[in-house]
Scaffold this motif. Structure first.
Motif, short mmCIF file in Angstrom:
data_model
loop_
_atom_site.label_atom_id
_atom_site.label_comp_id
_atom_site.label_asym_id
_atom_site.label_seq_id
_atom_site.Cartn_x
_atom_site.Cartn_y
_atom_site.Cartn_z
N SER A 12 -53.05 -31.49 -9.04
CA SER A 12 -51.81 -32.02 -8.49
C SER A 12 -51.35 -31.09 -7.38
N CYS A 13 -50.64 -31.66 -6.41
CA CYS A 13 -50.12 -30.87 -5.30
C CYS A 13 -48.67 -31.25 -5.05
N GLY A 14 -47.90 -30.24 -4.64
CA GLY A 14 -46.50 -30.47 -4.37
C GLY A 14 -45.97 -29.45 -3.38
N ALA A 15 -44.64 -29.38 -3.30
CA ALA A 15 -44.06 -28.52 -2.28
C ALA A 15 -42.77 -27.87 -2.75
N TYR A 16 -42.59 -26.65 -2.25
CA TYR A 16 -41.31 -25.95 -2.33
C TYR A 16 -40.59 -26.31 -1.05
N ILE A 17 -39.63 -27.22 -1.16
CA ILE A 17 -38.89 -27.68 0.02
C ILE A 17 -37.61 -26.86 0.10
N ILE A 18 -37.55 -26.00 1.11
CA ILE A 18 -36.41 -25.10 1.26
C ILE A 18 -35.53 -25.61 2.39
N ASP A 19 -34.22 -25.69 2.11
CA ASP A 19 -33.26 -26.10 3.13
C ASP A 19 -31.94 -25.38 2.86
N ASP A 20 -31.49 -24.61 3.81
CA ASP A 20 -30.22 -23.91 3.71
C ASP A 20 -30.15 -23.05 2.43
N LYS A 21 -31.21 -22.29 2.19
CA LYS A 21 -31.31 -21.39 1.03
C LYS A 21 -31.21 -22.12 -0.30
N LYS A 108 -32.12 -32.75 -7.45
CA LYS A 108 -30.99 -32.00 -6.90
C LYS A 108 -31.46 -30.78 -6.12
N TRP A 109 -30.63 -30.41 -5.14
CA TRP A 109 -30.81 -29.16 -4.41
C TRP A 109 -30.12 -28.07 -5.20
#
Length: 138
Positions: A12-21, A108-109
């Motif tokens: 499986s592959c995914g992502a650490y999506i970072i936005d505004d800390k 959620k962020w």
């Protein structure tokens, strides 16, 4: 079949999506655990293509991979299956946040610090912490 023989290896592959800390986390319907968006690799896909597709399917967000460095978690969900999950660093480039009703309970962020406590599985926490250390975010 030999005792303890691994019959299948799932990737499986995914992502650490970072936005505004903050990082995007989802709560999976299957198992009810919190983690970053990810999913099974399909035939003919690269790892980064899988991550981009799965994030779009599960969250509605379009992303771009900003680093090819892989953060890998491996485990055995049962006695005959090895599972490898590969996460990449990513940033959102479009789309609208909307959970995939069939697979996601919540989305959620959260702050990077809170994410360490919210991510359910220890191995996934370790991989995320490794990512944060590499990026000098902790």
């Amino acid at each position: 079949m030999k005792k303890n023989e691994i019959i299948s290896h799932e990737i499986s592959c995914g992502a650490y999506i970072i936005d505004d800390k903050k990082v995007l986390l989802i709560k999976h319907k299957n198992g009810g655990h919190w983690d970053c968006p990810k999913g099974h690799m399909e035939i003919g896909e690269t790892k980064s293509q899988t991550a981009i597709r799965e994030v779009l399917e599960e969250t509605g967000l379009e992303i771009k991979i900003v680093s090819e460095k892989e953060y890998i978690v491996s485990y055995m969900p049962n006695t005959q299956t090895k599972k490898t999950v590969i996460f990449f660093e990513a940033e959102k480039v479009g789309g609208k946040l909307k959970k995939q009703e069939s697979e996601v309970i919540d989305i959620k962020w959260v702050s990077l610090e809170d994410a360490i406590n919210i991510i359910t599985f220890e191995e996934n926490k370790k991989a995320f912490k490794s990512f944060l250390k590499d990026k000098k975010m902790i």
